[in-house]
Design an enzyme around this catalytic site. Sequence first.
Site, PDB file in Angstrom:
ATOM      1  N   CYS A  22      30.799  32.695 -39.905  1.00 31.86           N
ATOM      2  CA  CYS A  22      30.995  31.738 -39.597  1.00 31.86           C
ATOM      3  C   CYS A  22      30.641  31.168 -38.813  1.00 31.86           C
ATOM      4  CB  CYS A  22      31.582  33.076 -38.324  1.00 31.86           C
ATOM      5  SG  CYS A  22      32.806  32.724 -36.755  1.00 31.86           S
TER       6      CYS A  22
ATOM      7  N   CYS B 247      31.240  30.813 -34.598  1.00 27.35           N
ATOM      8  CA  CYS B 247      30.360  32.313 -34.530  1.00 27.35           C
ATOM      9  C   CYS B 247      28.649  31.920 -33.645  1.00 27.35           C
ATOM     10  CB  CYS B 247      30.507  33.701 -34.973  1.00 27.35           C
ATOM     11  SG  CYS B 247      32.464  34.054 -35.741  1.00 27.35           S
ATOM     12  N   ASP B 248      28.305  31.270 -35.294  1.00 26.66           N
ATOM     13  CA  ASP B 248      26.931  31.694 -34.944  1.00 26.66           C
ATOM     14  C   ASP B 248      26.005  30.474 -35.227  1.00 26.66           C
ATOM     15  OD1 ASP B 248      27.057  33.914 -35.237  1.00 26.66           O
ATOM     16  OD2 ASP B 248      26.959  34.313 -37.408  1.00 26.66           O
TER      17      ASP B 248
END
Length: 329
Positions: free
Chosen positions: A142, A145-146
């Site tokens: 992701c 997200c990261d």
Amino acid sequence: MADAAPPPARHAQIIVIGSGPAGYTAAIYAARAMRKPLLISGLQPGGQLTITTDVENYPGFADVIQGPWLMEQMKAQAKHVGVEQIEDTIVKADLSKRPFHLVGDGGHVYMADALIIATGAQAKWLGLPSEHKFQGFGVSACATCDGFFFRGKEVVVVGGGNTAVEEALYLTNFATKVTLVHRRDCLRAEKVLQHRLLNHPKIEVVWNSEIEEVRGSENPLGVTGVILKNLVTGEREERMIDGLFIAIGHKPQTDLFRGQIEMKESGYILVKAGTTQTNIPGVFAAGDVADETFRQAVTAAGFGCMAALEAEKFLEERAAEPHGTERAA
Ligand code: FAD
Ligand code: NAP
């Protein structure tokens, strides 16, 4: 000797299947509406966030929080408002009549006047032991997200579809270099995205190649490189990188409902635009299971809230109707 009697069926006004952000949020709202919901947690209690580390984009926390910790908080909040959580996995569902009929993997039967499906989706992985070892420690599925954790670093993205290309482009906002590794010599991503990718100064594409191994440090655990194998020549090379993003697709957890509920070809549950309503009155779908696009904890939680409010309205509208089994679909 006669077999022991099967445990009695549990009946609830609202049953939520899944204990990720969508499931917990739905159950919290349903409990606060005095509907005494049952929440069935499945094989991954807490959902996908339990397999990550830092979460920096869930609102409400000034400091970086940990995914498993966030899910513990949701669980505690659900318990606090009276949600009954059951550790079981649904293996059979009959949505053809109300109350809806569910069977857990130990044979327990559950009946629901309204059902919220929040079974999520799982990222597909390459299946390498070294990939598994560094998940959450430099290996991610992701970028949204990261990506932020790779400021000033070099990363590899695997895949050739729209997701991989979008993630590679997105990661150029943080990384100094992004290498897209694809197993063939052409991408399946849309042409416009391909054009952007191939003309981006920070992106290199490595064709006809796969990741053979993820290399990393032990203490602290972290990715330091990958071994790439060229599938045409068989040659191997090591690339020194800090992060590996796997973008080879997701699989929604909907096999259980196949043939009973309307789904997209990709397996995501179809809901009426702007709602969580499926084609079956009284069955609602929330979170990643019905969301091919955003797949974020906060959107899943938002959809969970919507599903509970819609289930509540559904039950209210039927309160005056006679009880008993009725055809649903
Ligand atoms: P999930 O979290 O997938 O939960 C599904 C639940 O359904 C699980 O509890 C499972 O056990 C249950 N279930 C499935 N089948 C059954 C069954 N048959 N019976 C009973 N229960 C069942 N998002 C962010 O916003 N920020 C981040 O930083 C972030 N980081 C991520 C890092 C990783 C590595 C991954 C994989 C995802 C990340 N995401 C992040 C995405 C986020 O985790 C998901 O969008 C979110 O968890 C989706 O929530 P959900 O409730 O829809 O489903
Ligand atoms: P996808 O289109 O199925 O692409 C998956 C990619 O991963 C393919 O290139 C595939 O290679 C590769 N792959 C699969 N398994 C692999 C493995 N084991 N090892 C190495 N590579 C592997 O998935 P997606 O990109 O996640 O897209 C899913 C759907 O969402 C698509 O319909 C897509 O159009 C849509 N989507 C749309 C947008 C947008 O419109 N902006 C954005 C994201 C996603 P091959 O090509 O060789 O099969």
